[in-house]
Design an enzyme around this catalytic site. Sequence first.
Site, PDB file in Angstrom:
ATOM      1  N   SER A 125       2.311 106.730 -72.439  1.00 30.82           N
ATOM      2  CA  SER A 125       3.611 106.751 -73.107  1.00 30.82           C
ATOM      3  C   SER A 125       4.033 105.347 -73.492  1.00 30.82           C
ATOM      4  CB  SER A 125       4.656 107.346 -72.151  1.00 30.82           C
ATOM      5  OG  SER A 125       5.960 107.142 -72.652  1.00 30.82           O
ATOM      6  N   TYR A 150       8.974 107.090 -63.788  1.00 28.23           N
ATOM      7  CA  TYR A 150       8.082 107.870 -64.664  1.00 28.23           C
ATOM      8  C   TYR A 150       7.182 106.913 -65.444  1.00 28.23           C
ATOM      9  CZ  TYR A 150       6.570 109.858 -69.055  1.00 28.23           C
ATOM     10  OH  TYR A 150       5.814 110.194 -70.142  1.00 28.23           O
ATOM     11  N   LYS A 154       2.829 105.952 -65.391  1.00 29.65           N
ATOM     12  CA  LYS A 154       1.899 105.812 -66.519  1.00 29.65           C
ATOM     13  C   LYS A 154       1.204 104.449 -66.459  1.00 29.65           C
ATOM     14  CE  LYS A 154       2.838 109.769 -68.509  1.00 29.65           C
ATOM     15  NZ  LYS A 154       1.847 110.873 -68.579  1.00 29.65           N
TER      16      LYS A 154
HETATM   17  C1  WQD Z   1      15.946 109.012 -77.853  1.00 29.48           C
HETATM   18  C2  WQD Z   1      17.218 108.336 -78.352  1.00 29.48           C
HETATM   19  C3  WQD Z   1      18.796 107.909 -76.603  1.00 29.48           C
HETATM   20  C4  WQD Z   1      19.628 112.160 -75.771  1.00 29.48           C
HETATM   21  C5  WQD Z   1      11.831 109.309 -73.463  1.00 29.48           C
HETATM   22  C6  WQD Z   1      10.775 108.802 -72.538  1.00 29.48           C
HETATM   23  C7  WQD Z   1       9.452 108.795 -73.233  1.00 29.48           C
HETATM   24  C8  WQD Z   1       9.163 110.167 -73.777  1.00 29.48           C
HETATM   25  C9  WQD Z   1      10.268 110.552 -74.745  1.00 29.48           C
HETATM   26  C10 WQD Z   1       7.932 111.404 -72.130  1.00 29.48           C
HETATM   27  C11 WQD Z   1      17.707 107.238 -77.421  1.00 29.48           C
HETATM   28  C12 WQD Z   1      19.359 108.920 -77.599  1.00 29.48           C
HETATM   29  C13 WQD Z   1      19.109 110.993 -76.296  1.00 29.48           C
HETATM   30  C14 WQD Z   1      20.997 112.453 -75.955  1.00 29.48           C
HETATM   31  C15 WQD Z   1      21.254 110.419 -77.195  1.00 29.48           C
HETATM   32  N1  WQD Z   1       9.082 111.110 -72.733  1.00 29.48           N
HETATM   33  N2  WQD Z   1      19.915 110.142 -77.007  1.00 29.48           N
HETATM   34  N3  WQD Z   1      21.762 111.566 -76.669  1.00 29.48           N
HETATM   35  O1  WQD Z   1      14.423 107.871 -74.060  1.00 29.48           O
HETATM   36  O2  WQD Z   1      13.310 107.250 -76.267  1.00 29.48           O
HETATM   37  O3  WQD Z   1      11.986 108.408 -74.528  1.00 29.48           O
HETATM   38  O4  WQD Z   1      11.478 110.564 -73.978  1.00 29.48           O
HETATM   39  O5  WQD Z   1       6.842 111.001 -72.387  1.00 29.48           O
HETATM   40  O6  WQD Z   1       8.463 108.436 -72.300  1.00 29.48           O
HETATM   41  O7  WQD Z   1      11.105 107.460 -72.182  1.00 29.48           O
HETATM   42  O8  WQD Z   1      13.750 109.656 -75.730  1.00 29.48           O
HETATM   43  O9  WQD Z   1      14.907 111.578 -76.714  1.00 29.48           O
HETATM   44  O10 WQD Z   1      15.686 110.727 -74.443  1.00 29.48           O
HETATM   45  O11 WQD Z   1      16.167 109.395 -76.500  1.00 29.48           O
HETATM   46  O12 WQD Z   1      21.973 109.616 -77.825  1.00 29.48           O
HETATM   47  O13 WQD Z   1      21.554 113.495 -75.491  1.00 29.48           O
HETATM   48  O14 WQD Z   1      18.252 109.314 -78.394  1.00 29.48           O
HETATM   49  O15 WQD Z   1      19.807 106.995 -76.201  1.00 29.48           O
HETATM   50  O16 WQD Z   1      18.278 106.225 -78.222  1.00 29.48           O
HETATM   51  P1  WQD Z   1      13.463 108.193 -75.144  1.00 29.48           P
HETATM   52  P2  WQD Z   1      15.145 110.428 -75.806  1.00 29.48           P
END
Ligand code: WQD
Length: 339
Positions: A125, A150, A154
């Site tokens: 990841s 997490y 990785k």
């Molecule tokens: C994306 C953007 C949030 C939810 C994580 C893991 C990564 C992979 C993907 C497993 C960010 C914003 C999110 C919400 C929001 N997982 N957001 N409101 O954190 O980039 O990556 O998930 O492999 O390893 O780290 O993904 O979709 O949680 O967030 O504003 O309700 O959306 O702040 O900017 P992230 P995400």
Amino acid sequence: MSVLITGGAGFIGSHTAVEFMNAGYDVVIMDNFSNSKPVVLDRIKEITGKDFKFYKADLLDAAALDRIFEENPEIDSCIHFAGLKAVGESVSMPIEYYHNNVTGSLILCDSMRRHGVKTIVFSSSATVYGAPDEVPIKESARVGNATNPYGETKVMIERILKDIYVSDKEWNISVLRYFNPVGAHASGLIGEDPNGIPNNLMPYITKVALGKLPQLSVFGNDYDTHDGTGVRDYIHVVDLAKAHLKALEYIKSAHGIDYFNIGTGNGYSVLDMVKAYEQVTGLKVNYKIVGRRPGDVASCYADPSKAERVLGWKAEYGIVEMCRDANRWQTKNPNGYDS
Ligand code: WQD
């Protein structure tokens, strides 16, 4: 020859199983259904029109893994997805995350070694980069300052795989560092079905748009990005699945160990995604700006040029297809696989 897919009933695993079967591979899927449902197996068969072997098994059960290899001597490689993957949950449950993900991967690699299977594609990841020093991110970027357990699992599993290769050069290892997988198979039969309230952005958006959740909380609009909201590299899950095909084919011929960023190279903000989703689907996504989420970085997107140059892989789908296919999945399965 056949391929063992651990976690093959999961979001990315099921899409990868479909692409491998469509490409003519025989697959053996193992999953413990901790973050997936048995109905996914039927959906995979419905999409491909093909059958496959399945084992309900846990990575931590060495005897079960040994049985899979003993009963399927034609397995010559493994695509390793199985693992716990919720960033926030990992902060509150580090022991479970390190035990399941790291110990489980050690048990898998030991069983593979004892059965002469030394080819693996590992689901890593972009989280291994932590807060990137610069974007777009190249594979040569610093790894190891993940901001949560997490991500650390990785980092550790990547280190374990490297040390395994150093100890035995017969291993062939492709490490794929995913950015943000979203979307669903065009059939709408398989897709992202998080347990409970979604942690990730896209499944939250799809549920708000359908009225399954009242409002999206946008975690901060004071980042140093074009509109203040977090920027990520969203990649269609089918593009991601196809990258595994290329990565396996490559490492089987090139041998050795190698690392690839699997992203589109395009960064979209939270509000970009909300606006795109509304334009593509005609649905309203009700949101409010709230405070930042701990552990989030401002901007994270890939330089995918190495995967294109070495694997001959490049993402084909854009934000429109990602939103269209995510919406189709959610509309056809308003309660996910429980529908
Ligand atoms: C994306 C953007 C949030 C939810 C994580 C893991 C990564 C992979 C993907 C497993 C960010 C914003 C999110 C919400 C929001 N997982 N957001 N409101 O954190 O980039 O990556 O998930 O492999 O390893 O780290 O993904 O979709 O949680 O967030 O504003 O309700 O959306 O702040 O900017 P992230 P995400």
